[in-house]
Enzyme design. Structure first.
Site, PDB file in Angstrom:
ATOM      1  N   GLU A 271      75.039   1.906  17.826  1.00 44.45           N
ATOM      2  CA  GLU A 271      76.412   1.532  18.177  1.00 44.45           C
ATOM      3  C   GLU A 271      76.445   0.386  19.186  1.00 44.45           C
ATOM      4  O   GLU A 271      77.211  -0.563  19.034  1.00 44.45           O
ATOM      5  CB  GLU A 271      77.156   2.749  18.731  1.00 44.45           C
ATOM      6  CG  GLU A 271      77.331   3.885  17.733  1.00 44.45           C
ATOM      7  CD  GLU A 271      78.133   3.491  16.510  1.00 44.45           C
ATOM      8  OE1 GLU A 271      79.098   2.709  16.643  1.00 44.45           O
ATOM      9  OE2 GLU A 271      77.796   3.953  15.413  1.00 44.45           O
ATOM     10  N   SER A 273      74.051  -1.799  19.742  1.00 49.05           N
ATOM     11  CA  SER A 273      73.463  -3.006  19.155  1.00 49.05           C
ATOM     12  C   SER A 273      74.445  -3.715  18.229  1.00 49.05           C
ATOM     13  O   SER A 273      74.555  -4.946  18.245  1.00 49.05           O
ATOM     14  CB  SER A 273      72.186  -2.658  18.389  1.00 49.05           C
ATOM     15  OG  SER A 273      71.169  -2.232  19.263  1.00 49.05           O
ATOM     16  N   CYS A 378      68.770   2.219  30.458  1.00 47.93           N
ATOM     17  CA  CYS A 378      68.606   2.390  29.013  1.00 47.93           C
ATOM     18  C   CYS A 378      67.143   2.364  28.578  1.00 47.93           C
ATOM     19  O   CYS A 378      66.452   1.354  28.758  1.00 47.93           O
ATOM     20  CB  CYS A 378      69.378   1.313  28.267  1.00 47.93           C
ATOM     21  SG  CYS A 378      69.201   1.398  26.477  1.00 47.93           S
TER      22      CYS A 378
END
Length: 426
Positions: A271, A273, A378
């Protein structure tokens, strides 16, 4: 985490709510339900930063935090957490229990590391890093390049193409599926599951969206559970097999944790990316001088990708729970409150970025918060950057003309913010 809020969602923060004040985020233009705001939230961000950098939002029962320095600090502050359930029950935190029919989504989401705190988060991240190493990511380079080339081959010479549907969407699905070892015949299932599960991360999602997320959670979990059994019987050269075999200091991933980790990698990687790529292409098309600069200076791609993600952030809002009382900008925020950290605002804060509203693909250093900070930084950031660098470099090299056909429309979502389509001439 974002998601359905219950009747008691604002209870713990109510004591700190300003009384008698007419100032609201909505009055300053902050309206995540409004299409105009979603398309251009930056004037509202500017007003929040300049006038009310810490502001109670009665619409969601959250404190909005909009300045870079505050958000960067709070992301590293262990008095805040992605969850509170390691310390207290819902009732003890002044919250109502989620509806029982949410359970499949909650169990899947809570098994991953995103909404876990130490010591569970520390253990999970350590175990996953054993399998998701820099060499693992770098080894994906030839395969990513091959996928990118094949996608461009599919529309080269077509005259017109939708960069979202024909390029930005299929690429991360194929990359993550390749990494996890999802069979080719099953890969068409991933995008709908991911899209439906992520509906739950929006602010106050309607019941129809929540039910789609629960259904997708059940189906995706069942699919991965069956695939995991196959891989344990016949391991392959893929991340699922590697995660199933990880042992460190006697610790292993449980079946639920492994499944939750795989779903997290797909949802976060896919999502974010797709929206990052789409927003980035639209940014470049609106800045032709920087687009020409990038074509002429391939060495700019590493810094350029980070700058594109800063300039129009695909994940503009992340939430944290206040585990112990804090003070932000002179405002006391109590235990039990929820803060909404506005990454999109922080990434345009002139106190952190010179010429913050100007796209500069050579910007270095770049204090972008697009991938977060602190212990929840992340995990997939290296893979996301590699994927985007290859995609942007290859398309710009192979397609000499790239111009928009029409002004695109934005999807009606804010926490995961991106374009519905991006039609261009190629």
């Amino acid at each position: 985490m974002s998601g359905v809020r219950t009747d008691g969602a604002a209870a713990a923060a109510a004591a700190a709510t300003p009384t008698g004040s007419a100032i609201t985020p909505l009055g300053l233009g902050f309206d995540p339900a409004d299409a105009g705001f979603i398309a251009d939230p930056y004037p509202a961000y500017r007003r929040l930063r300049d006038e009310h950098p810490v502001l109670w939002n009665p619409a969601t029962g959250q404190w909005l935090i909009s300045r870079h320095a505050d958000i960067d600090r709070l992301l590293r502050d262990r008095r805040l957490g992605r969850t509170y359930l390691h310390q207290a029950t819902h009732a003890e935190f002044g919250r109502a229990e989620p509806p029982r029919w949410h359970t499949p989504f909650r169990e899947l989401n809570d098994a991953g590391m995103l909404d876990r705190e130490p010591p569970d988060h520390t253990r999970l991240r350590r175990l996953v890093l054993h399998a998701f190493t820099p060499p693992t990511v770098d080894a994906m380079r030839p395969r990513i390049q091959g996928i990118v080339n094949a996608l461009i081959d599919g529309f080269a010479g077509a005259g017109e193409v939708d960069l979202i549907a024909d390029f930005a969407e299929p690429l991360p699905v194929m990359v993550i599926a390749e990494l996890l070892g999802i069979p080719d015949a099953d890969r068409h299932l991933l995008r709908p599951w991911s899209g439906d599960i992520c509906l739950m991360y929006e602010l106050n999602p309607p019941e129809a969206s929540a039910r789609r997320a629960v259904k997708a959670s059940l189906e995706f979990s069942a699919y991965l559970r069956d695939l995991l059994r196959q891989r344990r019987a016949r391991p392959g050269d893929d991340l699922i097999s590697a995660l199933a075999a990880v042992v460190d200091e006697g610790d292993t991933l449980t079946e639920a944790e492994l499944i939750g980790t795989c779903v997290l990698l797909l949802n976060a990687g896919h999502e974010a990316s797709v929206n990052g790529a789409g927003n980035g292409w639209w940014t470049l098309l609106r800045n032709p001088a920087e687009l020409a600069r990038l074509r002429g200076e391939p060495g700019l791609f590493p810094t350029g990708i980070v700058e594109l993600l800063r300039f129009d952030t695909p994940l503009p809002l992340f939430e944290r729970w206040v585990l112990d009382p804090i003070e932000v900008g002179g405002v006391a925020i109590p235990r039990g409150a929820e803060v909404a950290l506005l990454f999109g605002s922080a990434n345009r804060d002139p106190a952190a970025f010179e010429r913050a509203d100007v796209l500069d693909l050579a910007r270095d250093p770049n204090r972008s918060l697009s991938f977060g900070a602190g212990i929840h930084y992340c995990l997939g950031a290296p893979l996301a950057r590699l994927e985007l660098e290859i995609a942007f470099e290859t398309l710009l090299r192979r397609v000499p003309r790239l111009e928009p056909i029409e002004t695109p429309r934005w999807k009606p979502t804010f926490v995961l913010r991106g374009l519905e389509a991006l039609r261009v001439r190629v």
